[in-house]
Design a protein around this motif. Structure first.
Motif, PDB file in Angstrom:
ATOM      1  N   GLY A 167       0.791  -1.225   0.000  1.00 57.97           N
ATOM      2  CA  GLY A 167       0.000   0.000   0.000  1.00 57.97           C
ATOM      3  C   GLY A 167       0.824   1.277   0.000  1.00 57.97           C
ATOM      4  O   GLY A 167       0.274   2.371  -0.118  1.00 57.97           O
ATOM      5  N   GLU A 226       3.213   4.242  -1.335  1.00 59.23           N
ATOM      6  CA  GLU A 226       3.354   4.948  -2.605  1.00 59.23           C
ATOM      7  C   GLU A 226       4.831   4.964  -2.977  1.00 59.23           C
ATOM      8  O   GLU A 226       5.689   5.321  -2.173  1.00 59.23           O
ATOM      9  N   ASP A 246       0.705   3.138  -5.894  1.00 59.06           N
ATOM     10  CA  ASP A 246       0.498   2.433  -4.639  1.00 59.06           C
ATOM     11  C   ASP A 246       0.830   0.964  -4.854  1.00 59.06           C
ATOM     12  O   ASP A 246       0.165   0.280  -5.636  1.00 59.06           O
TER      13      ASP A 246
END
Length: 101
Positions: free
Chosen positions: A64, A66, A71
């Motif tokens: 998750g 970035e 992402d």
């Protein structure tokens, strides 16, 4: 076991991925699959680390997260299915000659 890393930027190189995962332990191997016909990256890869604990730490930290404008999807890789079994004709769409309604 290895780690699946999805939603990668198409410009990612193996060294880039190695550097990110090295923060969580020793990276043994990185594999970035490419399309057979075009040679372009597929947007996902696999990372092998020295221990399960290192893999777990990397998954926990990076799933998750970035990175390079995307992402990441990071989890334990599932064993590859034998394509010969998958195309044996059973189940949905297993036989391309089968009539579809």
């Amino acid at each position: 076991m290895s780690i699946y890393v999805g939603n990668l930027s198409y410009s990612v190189q193996a060294d880039d991925l190695t550097n990110v995962f090295a923060e969580y332990g020793t990276v043994k191997r990185v594999h970035l699959p490419t399309d057979r016909e075009t040679g372009r990256p597929k947007g996902f890869g696999f990372v092998e680390m020295s221990t399960d604990a290192e893999e777990d730490a990397a998954i926990e930290a990076l799933d998750g997260a970035e990175w390079m404008g995307r992402d990441l999807k990071v989890n334990k890789a599932k064993p590859r299915e034998d394509n010969r079994k998958a195309s044996a004709g059973g189940g949905w769409g297993g036989n391309s000659r089968q009539r579809r309604y």
